[in-house]
Design a protein around this motif. Structure first.
Motif, PDB file in Angstrom:
ATOM      1  N   ARG A   1       8.158  36.917   4.341  1.00  0.00           N
ATOM      2  CA  ARG A   1       9.270  37.109   5.282  1.00  0.00           C
ATOM      3  C   ARG A   1      10.595  37.210   4.544  1.00  0.00           C
ATOM      4  O   ARG A   1      11.406  38.114   4.793  1.00  0.00           O
ATOM      5  CB  ARG A   1       9.321  35.945   6.276  1.00  0.00           C
ATOM      6  CG  ARG A   1      10.378  36.088   7.353  1.00  0.00           C
ATOM      7  CD  ARG A   1      10.669  34.770   8.037  1.00  0.00           C
ATOM      8  NE  ARG A   1      11.267  33.802   7.109  1.00  0.00           N
ATOM      9  CZ  ARG A   1      11.639  32.576   7.462  1.00  0.00           C
ATOM     10  NH1 ARG A   1      11.429  32.155   8.710  1.00  0.00           N
ATOM     11  NH2 ARG A   1      12.177  31.761   6.582  1.00  0.00           N
ATOM     12  N   ASP A   2      10.827  36.287   3.613  1.00  0.00           N
ATOM     13  CA  ASP A   2      12.100  36.268   2.889  1.00  0.00           C
ATOM     14  C   ASP A   2      12.220  37.425   1.915  1.00  0.00           C
ATOM     15  O   ASP A   2      13.332  37.783   1.499  1.00  0.00           O
ATOM     16  CB  ASP A   2      12.258  34.938   2.141  1.00  0.00           C
ATOM     17  CG  ASP A   2      12.308  33.746   3.093  1.00  0.00           C
ATOM     18  OD1 ASP A   2      12.584  33.964   4.297  1.00  0.00           O
ATOM     19  OD2 ASP A   2      12.048  32.619   2.642  1.00  0.00           O
TER      20      ASP A   2
ATOM     21  N   GLY B   1       8.274  42.085   6.591  1.00  0.00           N
ATOM     22  CA  GLY B   1       8.140  41.493   7.912  1.00  0.00           C
ATOM     23  C   GLY B   1       6.749  41.603   8.500  1.00  0.00           C
ATOM     24  O   GLY B   1       6.184  40.613   9.000  1.00  0.00           O
TER      25      GLY B   1
ATOM     26  N   SER C   1       4.296  39.376   6.684  1.00  0.00           N
ATOM     27  CA  SER C   1       4.532  37.957   6.963  1.00  0.00           C
ATOM     28  C   SER C   1       4.012  37.592   8.350  1.00  0.00           C
ATOM     29  O   SER C   1       3.495  36.491   8.564  1.00  0.00           O
ATOM     30  CB  SER C   1       6.023  37.628   6.857  1.00  0.00           C
ATOM     31  OG  SER C   1       6.766  38.200   7.910  1.00  0.00           O
ATOM     32  N   GLU C   2       4.124  38.523   9.299  1.00  0.00           N
ATOM     33  CA  GLU C   2       3.620  38.251  10.646  1.00  0.00           C
ATOM     34  C   GLU C   2       2.098  38.168  10.661  1.00  0.00           C
ATOM     35  O   GLU C   2       1.518  37.352  11.390  1.00  0.00           O
ATOM     36  CB  GLU C   2       4.114  39.334  11.604  1.00  0.00           C
ATOM     37  CG  GLU C   2       5.615  39.243  11.883  1.00  0.00           C
ATOM     38  CD  GLU C   2       6.158  40.505  12.552  1.00  0.00           C
ATOM     39  OE1 GLU C   2       5.355  41.228  13.187  1.00  0.00           O
ATOM     40  OE2 GLU C   2       7.362  40.758  12.426  1.00  0.00           O
TER      41      GLU C   2
ATOM     42  N   PHE D   1       8.567  33.670  14.332  1.00  0.00           N
ATOM     43  CA  PHE D   1       8.931  32.483  13.557  1.00  0.00           C
ATOM     44  C   PHE D   1       9.971  31.666  14.316  1.00  0.00           C
ATOM     45  O   PHE D   1      10.874  32.231  14.954  1.00  0.00           O
ATOM     46  CB  PHE D   1       9.504  32.896  12.194  1.00  0.00           C
ATOM     47  CG  PHE D   1       8.489  33.485  11.255  1.00  0.00           C
ATOM     48  CD1 PHE D   1       7.753  32.670  10.422  1.00  0.00           C
ATOM     49  CD2 PHE D   1       8.274  34.858  11.219  1.00  0.00           C
ATOM     50  CE1 PHE D   1       6.810  33.201   9.550  1.00  0.00           C
ATOM     51  CE2 PHE D   1       7.334  35.407  10.356  1.00  0.00           C
ATOM     52  CZ  PHE D   1       6.599  34.574   9.521  1.00  0.00           C
TER      53      PHE D   1
ATOM     54  N   ASP E   1      11.574  37.739  15.159  1.00  0.00           N
ATOM     55  CA  ASP E   1      10.679  38.777  14.631  1.00  0.00           C
ATOM     56  C   ASP E   1      11.348  39.407  13.414  1.00  0.00           C
ATOM     57  O   ASP E   1      12.336  40.141  13.567  1.00  0.00           O
ATOM     58  CB  ASP E   1      10.420  39.828  15.705  1.00  0.00           C
ATOM     59  CG  ASP E   1       9.602  41.013  15.189  1.00  0.00           C
ATOM     60  OD1 ASP E   1       9.083  40.920  14.057  1.00  0.00           O
ATOM     61  OD2 ASP E   1       9.481  42.014  15.912  1.00  0.00           O
ATOM     62  N   PRO E   2      10.872  39.141  12.191  1.00  0.00           N
ATOM     63  CA  PRO E   2      11.552  39.672  11.005  1.00  0.00           C
ATOM     64  C   PRO E   2      11.450  41.188  10.882  1.00  0.00           C
ATOM     65  O   PRO E   2      12.301  41.811  10.261  1.00  0.00           O
ATOM     66  CB  PRO E   2      10.839  38.970   9.845  1.00  0.00           C
ATOM     67  CG  PRO E   2       9.504  38.575  10.381  1.00  0.00           C
ATOM     68  CD  PRO E   2       9.712  38.298  11.833  1.00  0.00           C
ATOM     69  N   SER E   3      10.442  41.804  11.482  1.00  0.00           N
ATOM     70  CA  SER E   3      10.291  43.259  11.370  1.00  0.00           C
ATOM     71  C   SER E   3      11.423  43.999  12.070  1.00  0.00           C
ATOM     72  O   SER E   3      11.961  44.971  11.551  1.00  0.00           O
ATOM     73  CB  SER E   3       8.946  43.696  11.951  1.00  0.00           C
ATOM     74  OG  SER E   3       7.884  43.138  11.225  1.00  0.00           O
TER      75      SER E   3
ATOM     76  N   ASP F   1      10.741  27.444  11.194  1.00  0.00           N
ATOM     77  CA  ASP F   1       9.948  28.395  10.406  1.00  0.00           C
ATOM     78  C   ASP F   1       8.458  28.358  10.697  1.00  0.00           C
ATOM     79  O   ASP F   1       7.688  29.090  10.057  1.00  0.00           O
ATOM     80  CB  ASP F   1      10.169  28.210   8.899  1.00  0.00           C
ATOM     81  CG  ASP F   1      11.584  28.556   8.482  1.00  0.00           C
ATOM     82  OD1 ASP F   1      12.198  29.425   9.132  1.00  0.00           O
ATOM     83  OD2 ASP F   1      12.074  27.949   7.515  1.00  0.00           O
TER      84      ASP F   1
END
Length: 525
Positions: free
Chosen positions: A302-303, A307, A310-311, A391, A413-415, A437
């Motif tokens: 994620r970082d 994205g 990480s999902e 997250f 949602d990081p995406s 997180d």
């Protein structure tokens, strides 16, 4: 078991009358409570090696005490069977005595016998017999109450009515037979149940302590892989570990189900349940250690701007977190079955569960909303039943003006770099271990203006109807046996989440990964 000496009364119909009855089982209740509560210190100090040791001590003491309860349950069942044989014998004896017109002569002879006896001496003799069977002396105050409450035998048993019923061949509900009814074993079952509450607390708390200790030790030492090829292999390994855990848990549950549905002996059922409990104690710590590495990897991805990847790891982490909770509940439920399957007087919930197994399907689906990406949540119709995931950006518990407890979660949602709100009632999610997180998936009704979230758009998390689900799914009913000690779904909230660390900081409430060890009661009444 057949009588082994041909004794007509059946008093030698069980081997227990040859080896003698052990004295009252002394379960170390004080030590159990102290051990169960001691795990809080390891969490408060964030001393994870110490917490692991405390968890092992809880499990060891709980297991030894559980074996004492199994012994007591076996003895109580043997006593119960003996008392039933005695009651049947005396009923037959009295029916024969009053039959063929012998009722009136029997009544006159009995009254003559009673007039020559000393009621007080008989009562003292009865108290002495009770004390010998219990293996301890009754309190003086209790003896005094027994004497003050006692009536003359003839008044208590209703001789005329009893003889009339016996002349008609009736043996149930006859007052004269009441002194020979099987009550001692049933009263001992209540005592065993009360002691088992604390034994199960110690076992459940010990396993939960090991879970959080092993997760933290793994989380502190594992590092996320840096190369893409390593990440792919790590994801594949994670899926394999998760599938293996689902397999061995399901296999153990099905063994118990088959033993009950096939109406195997109580010993076989108890052994199947005990086998699953022991397998959980052996396998769960290993499974939890893998989750420390899973969390490191999903947050690294994620970082690092990956994205979607990480999902994918987050979904595995949440699935593993929910499976961990199911395993903990299965551990407690297995111990309950391993104990009470041996009893002729199991607790009501266990008795109902055991009886309906052969008419209940092994499993069934849970309510599952329509998948909606966080970026599309604003286009959702008000009142739609949806499922969202992401997250945790923030989580809090609070009480509304009417005193209602709610928990609010903001998912990210990081995406798409979008967020969405979710809220549940009557559940303190930070204390349950939902942390900053963590990866969370929830199902519920979308509200364009939720009164539980300051009239902002939010998914109001569905509350699972656990009793209804338990009636159609054996697995759900099985997990429900653990509810007084541990709930897989906190207050039925339809969400799952990944394990998270426990730490202190400015946002303490969002970092209570091991919060259940601090805030969960030993057991609910």
């Amino acid at each position: 078991m057949e009588p082994i000496f041909g004794d007509e009364t059946g008093l030698h119909g069980s081997y227990i009358h040859l080896i003698g009855l052990p004295s009252r089982t002394r379960v170390p209740l004080g030590d159990l409570m102290q051990a169960a509560l001691s795990v809080r210190q390891g969490v408060t100090d964030q001393d994870w090696p110490s917490l692991a040791d405390q968890g092992l001590s809880c499990l060891a003491l709980g297991h030894a005490s559980f074996r004492l309860l199994q012994e007591a349950e076996t003895v109580a069942s043997a006593r119960d069977q003996s008392e039933r044989r005695q009651a049947k014998y005396y009923a037959k004896l009295l029916v024969n005595a009053v039959g063929g017109g012998g009722g009136q002569p029997f009544l006159e002879a009995l009254r003559a016998k009673l007039s020559d006896s000393d009621p007080a001496a008989r009562l003292d003799s009865a108290i002495s017999r009770i004390e010998r069977r219990l293996g301890r002396e009754l309190r003086p105050s209790l003896k005094s109450r027994i004497r003050s409450a006692s009536q003359r035998f003839e008044e208590r048993v209703g001789l005329d009515a009893s003889v009339a019923m016996l002349e008609q061949g009736k043996t149930k509900g006859v007052p004269l037979l009441e002194p020979y009814s099987f009550r001692l074993a049933a009263s001992q079952a209540d005592q065993i149940k009360a002691q088992s509450d604390l034994v199960l607390s110690c076992l459940s708390r010990g396993l939960l302590a090991r879970v959080h200790a092993e997760f933290h030790l793994s989380h502190c030492t594992n590092r996320a892989p840096s190369r893409s090829s390593d990440i792919d292999r790590h994801r594949q390994a994670t899926e394999a570990v998760l599938e293996d855990a689902e397999r061995w848990l399901g296999r153990g549950q099905r063994r118990i189900y088959c033993a009950l549905a096939g109406q195997k002996s109580t010993d076989q059922t108890a052994r199947a349940a005990m086998a699953l409990a022991v397998e959980i104690e052996r396998r769960l710590p290993i499974f939890v250690r893998a989750q420390g590495a899973i969390r490191q990897t999903m947050l690294f991805l994620r970082d690092d701007g990956k994205g979607a990847a990480s999902e994918r790891m987050g979904r595995l982490a949440a699935r593993a977190g929910m499976l961990t909770r199911e395993v903990i509940a299965s551990h407690c439920a297995s111990y309950r079955i391993a104990l009470h399957a041996l009893s002729l007087h199991p607790p009501e919930d266990v008795d109902a569960f055991l009886r309906r197994t052969d008419t209940t399907a092994f499993d069934g689906p849970l309510p599952n909303g329509r998948d909606v990406a966080l970026k599309d949540i604003d286009a959702t119709q008000d009142g739609d039943f949806v499922e969202i995931e992401g997250f945790v950006r923030s989580v809090e518990a609070l009480r509304l003006g009417d005193g209602k407890l709610i928990s609010r979660v903001v998912l990210h949602d990081p995406s798409s770099d979008t967020t969405a709100n979710a809220v549940t009632i009557f559940a303190h999610l930070p204390h349950a271990g939902v942390t900053l997180d963590s990866f969370v998936r929830v199902s519920g009704l979308f509200k364009a203006g939720s009164s539980l979230f300051d009239n902002e758009p939010a998914v109001e998390i569905d509350t699972l109807a656990m009793n209804d689900l338990g009636r159609s799914s054996w697995r759900m009913a099985f997990l429900g046996l653990a509810d007084r000690w541990f709930e897989p779904w906190r207050n039925g909230a339809n969400l799952i989440w990944s394990l998270g660390p426990h730490g202190l900081g400015d946002d303490d409430e969002m970092r209570f990964g091991a919060g259940e060890l601090l805030y969960l009661p030993l057991f609910r009444r």
